[in-house]
Design a protein around this motif. Structure first.
Motif, PDB file in Angstrom:
ATOM      1  N   ASP A   8       0.829  -1.207   0.000  1.00 17.52           N
ATOM      2  CA  ASP A   8       0.000   0.000   0.000  1.00 17.52           C
ATOM      3  C   ASP A   8       0.865   1.260   0.000  1.00 17.52           C
ATOM      4  O   ASP A   8       0.522   2.265  -0.620  1.00 17.52           O
ATOM      5  CB  ASP A   8      -0.960   0.012   1.194  1.00 17.52           C
ATOM      6  N   GLN A   9       2.010   1.203   0.668  1.00 21.46           N
ATOM      7  CA  GLN A   9       2.925   2.340   0.676  1.00 21.46           C
ATOM      8  C   GLN A   9       3.527   2.553  -0.713  1.00 21.46           C
ATOM      9  O   GLN A   9       3.686   3.689  -1.163  1.00 21.46           O
ATOM     10  CB  GLN A   9       4.027   2.110   1.708  1.00 21.46           C
ATOM     11  N   SER A 153     -19.055   1.639  -8.899  1.00 17.06           N
ATOM     12  CA  SER A 153     -19.389   2.298  -7.641  1.00 17.06           C
ATOM     13  C   SER A 153     -18.117   2.364  -6.803  1.00 17.06           C
ATOM     14  O   SER A 153     -17.070   1.880  -7.215  1.00 17.06           O
ATOM     15  CB  SER A 153     -20.492   1.530  -6.902  1.00 17.06           C
ATOM     16  N   VAL A 154     -18.208   2.964  -5.624  1.00 17.57           N
ATOM     17  CA  VAL A 154     -17.033   3.099  -4.765  1.00 17.57           C
ATOM     18  C   VAL A 154     -16.810   1.805  -3.989  1.00 17.57           C
ATOM     19  O   VAL A 154     -17.715   1.311  -3.319  1.00 17.57           O
ATOM     20  CB  VAL A 154     -17.195   4.285  -3.794  1.00 17.57           C
ATOM     21  N   CYS A 155     -15.614   1.269  -4.077  1.00 19.38           N
ATOM     22  CA  CYS A 155     -15.252   0.040  -3.376  1.00 19.38           C
ATOM     23  C   CYS A 155     -14.987   0.332  -1.907  1.00 19.38           C
ATOM     24  O   CYS A 155     -14.301   1.300  -1.568  1.00 19.38           O
ATOM     25  CB  CYS A 155     -14.013  -0.567  -4.034  1.00 19.38           C
ATOM     26  N   SER A 156     -15.492  -0.520  -1.029  1.00 12.53           N
ATOM     27  CA  SER A 156     -15.301  -0.330   0.416  1.00 12.53           C
ATOM     28  C   SER A 156     -13.864  -0.593   0.854  1.00 12.53           C
ATOM     29  O   SER A 156     -13.455  -0.155   1.927  1.00 12.53           O
ATOM     30  CB  SER A 156     -16.237  -1.266   1.199  1.00 12.53           C
ATOM     31  N   ILE A 157     -13.105  -1.303   0.025  1.00 11.16           N
ATOM     32  CA  ILE A 157     -11.726  -1.635   0.389  1.00 11.16           C
ATOM     33  C   ILE A 157     -10.733  -0.582  -0.094  1.00 11.16           C
ATOM     34  O   ILE A 157      -9.906  -0.100   0.669  1.00 11.16           O
ATOM     35  CB  ILE A 157     -11.339  -3.017  -0.159  1.00 11.16           C
ATOM     36  N   CYS A 158     -10.804  -0.234  -1.373  1.00 19.04           N
ATOM     37  CA  CYS A 158      -9.828   0.708  -1.922  1.00 19.04           C
ATOM     38  C   CYS A 158     -10.368   2.134  -2.033  1.00 19.04           C
ATOM     39  O   CYS A 158      -9.596   3.073  -2.272  1.00 19.04           O
ATOM     40  CB  CYS A 158      -9.320   0.229  -3.277  1.00 19.04           C
ATOM     41  N   GLU A 195      -4.082  -2.564  -6.566  1.00 19.12           N
ATOM     42  CA  GLU A 195      -3.325  -1.459  -7.160  1.00 19.12           C
ATOM     43  C   GLU A 195      -3.851  -0.111  -6.668  1.00 19.12           C
ATOM     44  O   GLU A 195      -3.111   0.875  -6.635  1.00 19.12           O
ATOM     45  CB  GLU A 195      -3.409  -1.521  -8.686  1.00 19.12           C
ATOM     46  N   ASN A 196      -5.115  -0.079  -6.289  1.00 18.78           N
ATOM     47  CA  ASN A 196      -5.728   1.173  -5.811  1.00 18.78           C
ATOM     48  C   ASN A 196      -5.478   1.443  -4.331  1.00 18.78           C
ATOM     49  O   ASN A 196      -5.681   2.565  -3.869  1.00 18.78           O
ATOM     50  CB  ASN A 196      -7.243   1.131  -6.033  1.00 18.78           C
ATOM     51  N   ILE A 197      -5.068   0.433  -3.584  1.00 14.62           N
ATOM     52  CA  ILE A 197      -4.924   0.576  -2.128  1.00 14.62           C
ATOM     53  C   ILE A 197      -3.678   1.387  -1.790  1.00 14.62           C
ATOM     54  O   ILE A 197      -2.563   0.991  -2.096  1.00 14.62           O
ATOM     55  CB  ILE A 197      -4.867  -0.803  -1.435  1.00 14.62           C
ATOM     56  N   LYS A 198      -3.895   2.525  -1.147  1.00 11.82           N
ATOM     57  CA  LYS A 198      -2.787   3.406  -0.757  1.00 11.82           C
ATOM     58  C   LYS A 198      -2.673   3.508   0.760  1.00 11.82           C
ATOM     59  O   LYS A 198      -1.845   4.244   1.286  1.00 11.82           O
ATOM     60  CB  LYS A 198      -2.981   4.783  -1.376  1.00 11.82           C
ATOM     61  N   SER A 199      -3.530   2.764   1.454  1.00 15.10           N
ATOM     62  CA  SER A 199      -3.488   2.659   2.910  1.00 15.10           C
ATOM     63  C   SER A 199      -4.244   1.399   3.302  1.00 15.10           C
ATOM     64  O   SER A 199      -5.295   1.103   2.721  1.00 15.10           O
ATOM     65  CB  SER A 199      -4.141   3.879   3.569  1.00 15.10           C
ATOM     66  N   ARG A 200      -3.743   0.672   4.280  1.00 13.70           N
ATOM     67  CA  ARG A 200      -4.399  -0.556   4.717  1.00 13.70           C
ATOM     68  C   ARG A 200      -5.609  -0.284   5.613  1.00 13.70           C
ATOM     69  O   ARG A 200      -6.360  -1.204   5.939  1.00 13.70           O
ATOM     70  CB  ARG A 200      -3.408  -1.438   5.480  1.00 13.70           C
ATOM     71  N   GLU A 201      -5.814   0.940   6.006  1.00 15.32           N
ATOM     72  CA  GLU A 201      -6.858   1.253   6.987  1.00 15.32           C
ATOM     73  C   GLU A 201      -8.236   0.793   6.534  1.00 15.32           C
ATOM     74  O   GLU A 201      -8.972   0.145   7.294  1.00 15.32           O
ATOM     75  CB  GLU A 201      -6.867   2.763   7.268  1.00 15.32           C
TER      76      GLU A 201
END
Length: 211
Positions: A8-9, A153-158, A195-201
């Protein structure tokens, strides 16, 4: 130098560098460009703690990317220091889903593991989606009913606008013999989601809520 960057970093750094590239293309003001470089460097370094001087120098080079060629060369080098998702055998994965009979385990190429915050795959035949990730330092698994949608739609994960489906999991309530169903829209393509995840939160919040 050992690997020290989470997936994610890595994607966050790529995103910040792309923003910087866009700034270079839209402004000819030297002061503006220098300010963007400084801000990019600051944001990236804030992701980490206890960096060695060598690690800090490597990360600082992200703010020096000025064109697409620079970006390709830099990120091919940076990727060498990304921590890959652990390689799991078919048996390892099956043990994470002990209640699932005839689990269909996909083949994951080793090079794909470098940019993954989680492993996820769809089983259209069973109308299910499976997810494996880390939570509190331990491998955890989640599966549920999955119904693809024919729209974005907006993904709850990314938290990006992508082609999604409704993921529904059923958990036991505080009262015996009662169950609760919880649903959220998540990416249909788990690789794109990663690929879209920029934070694990958001990923960890999703896992905790659905379990």
């Amino acid at each position: 130098m050992e690997r020290f960057i989470r997936s994610d970093q890595y994607h966050y750094i790529k995103n910040q560098s792309q923003n910087l590239l866009n700034g270079h293309m839209t402004s000819n003001d030297t002061a503006v460009k220098q300010a963007l470089q400084s801000l990019t460097n600051e944001k990236i370094l804030q992701l980490f703690s206890d960096l060695t001087s060598e690690q800090e120098q490597l990360l600082a080079q992200a703010s020096e990317v000025k064109d697409d060629t620079d970006a390709i060369l830099y990120f091919s080098r940076l990727k060498q220091y990304v921590l890959p998702f652990p390689k799991l055998s078919e048996e390892d994965i099956k043990q994470l889903f002990p209640k699932v009979k005839k689990l269909k385990v996909p083949f994951f190429r080793e090079q794909d593991l470098t940019e993954l915050s989680y492993i996820g795959w769809n089983d259209p035949g069973a109308n299910r989606k499976y997810i494996i990730t880390y939570l509190d330092g331990e491998l955890t698994s989640l599966y549920g009913h999955y119904r693809p949608l024919h729209q974005k739609s907006v993904c709850s994960i990314c938290h990006e606008q992508e082609k999604v489906g409704l993921f529904t999991s059923t958990i036991k309530s505080n009262k015996e013999e009662e169950t609760i169903s919880r649903g959220n829209y998540i990416c249909h393509d788990s690789h794109t989601c990663n690929e879209n995840i920029k934070s694990r939160e958001n990923l960890e919040t999703f896992i905790r809520r659905m379990k």
